[in-house]
Design an enzyme around this catalytic site. Structure first.
Site, short mmCIF file in Angstrom:
data_model
loop_
_atom_site.label_atom_id
_atom_site.label_comp_id
_atom_site.label_asym_id
_atom_site.label_seq_id
_atom_site.Cartn_x
_atom_site.Cartn_y
_atom_site.Cartn_z
N HIS A 186 1.01 -1.04 -0.17
CA HIS A 186 -0.09 -0.10 0.04
C HIS A 186 0.88 1.32 -0.07
CE1 HIS A 186 -3.32 -2.58 1.31
NE2 HIS A 186 -2.53 -3.06 2.31
O1 RIB Z 1 -4.58 0.25 5.59
C1 RIB Z 1 -3.38 0.25 5.18
C2 RIB Z 1 -2.47 1.20 5.92
O2 RIB Z 1 -2.61 0.63 7.39
C3 RIB Z 1 -0.79 1.20 5.67
O3 RIB Z 1 -0.39 2.30 5.69
C4 RIB Z 1 -0.39 -0.08 6.60
O4 RIB Z 1 1.01 0.32 6.65
C5 RIB Z 1 -1.06 0.58 7.68
O5 RIB Z 1 -0.45 1.48 8.34
#
Ligand code: RIB
Ligand code: CA
Length: 316
Positions: free
Chosen positions: A235
């Site tokens: 992500h």
């Molecule tokens: O939902 C994904 C996010 O939440 C990403 O930044 C992951 O590292 C968690 O922090």
């Protein structure tokens, strides 16, 4: 080369973002925040990842709690108790700076006026505090890249994502600050997963790439167990795409608001994609608000993955 400060909660995908940023951009600093683990752990993880890659990037620790002091969504589900389970990285030799993350964020923006991109890959508490402390910040920043929130399915709540649920008031302040914002929602980032073939390429790489492969194997197992999905999410690294591989992301200007009211919608990012024409002449309350973010509407998965793998494989 793009000057970047990354503020996050390492975190497997934050770690990938840090390594890719240090390889392909000018990573000036890393600031840390609570989220995937307590801020002491995310700070240690940031230092450990930088040390793994032999990077002397300054790190400053930030907020341990949200603006309202609410407990964050229970961590550990995806990242493990340390926030970076899967590999026992050596204890970092370096310590974080004595300065608070908010101070480092403001000073870095001041020193690199209109050049600095700030990437927010965790709860946005530090950035919100910085905006209150230095109201000129939105004018000083070239852009803010945000991973967090969702225009569709969420993770810690049906339609809300960890980074915004952990501090909705901070996100409300940041999304409304007026700086140019690139926004990546969970509904899009969750579709770009590293598959076995991608991880095999990393395992055939240098020590850094092999270590990342082991970390992402852990993350992948957690995603398989939670969602039945097959692949390791990245992500946070995808939030850097406009400065790494702009042709791999399709942008759409949208109005985004953060829901604050207590209840099942708290922490949702409400995105207006109705496509109503500006001259529709509907009653004012039905008309879209002005767009405040450039949304990642779609990502070219293969181009994005290739860009990230190449950066990780460039390390020894
Ligand atoms: O939902 C994904 C996010 O939440 C990403 O930044 C992951 O590292 C968690 O922090
Ligand atoms: Ca994160």
């Amino acid at each position: 080369m793009t000057k970047l400060l990354l503020d996050g909660d390492p975190g497997h995908d934050d770690a990938v973002a840090i390594l890719v940023a240090a390889q392909r951009l000018e990573l000036l600093a890393v600031t840390t925040v609570f989220g995937n683990a307590p801020v002491e752990a995310t700070t240690r993880n940031a230092l450990a990842i930088l040390e793994l890659a032999g990077l002397e990037v300054p790190v400053a620790a930030g907020a341990a709690r949200s603006l309202l002091g609410e407990p964050p969504p229970a961590a550990g589900a995806a990242h493990g108790g340390s926030g970076l389970d899967g590999v026992a990285l050596p204890e970092p030799r370096r310590a974080p700076l004595g300065a608070h993350a908010v101070e480092l964020l403001i000073e870095t923006a001041r020193a690199h006026r209109e050049e600095l991109v700030v990437a927010l890959t965790g709860p946005q508490t530090n950035m919100a505090l910085a905006l209150r402390l230095e109201p000129r910040l939105p004018r000083w920043l070239r852009a803010v890249a945000i991973m967090g929130g969702s225009a569709g399915p969420g993770n810690v709540r049906p339609m809300a994502c960890r980074n915004v649920v952990a501090d909705p008031e901070a996100a409300y302040i940041v999304f409304g600050c007026g700086a140019p914002i690139f926004w990546l929602g969970f509904e899009t980032s969750r579709t770009v997963l590293l598959r076995e073939g991608d991880l095999a390429r990393l395992r055939a790489g240098g020590r850094v790439a092999r270590t990342v492969a082991a970390l992402l194997d852990f993350y992948r197992q957690r995603y398989r167990r939670i969602y039945g999905a097959e692949g390791a999410p990245i992500h946070d690294a995808l939030a850097l795409l406009p400065w790494l591989r702009p042709d791999a992301v399709r942008l759409e200007p949208v109005a985004l608001e953060v829901a604050l009211a207590p209840g099942p919608t708290r922490g949702m990012t409400v995105v207006d994609r109705r496509g109503i024409r500006p001259d529709a002449g509907l009653p004012a309350e039905q008309m879209p608000k002005p767009a405040n973010v450039q949304m990642a509407a779609a990502i070219d998965r293969d181009a994005a993955v290739e860009t990230i793998l190449e950066a990780l494989l460039a390390y020894p």
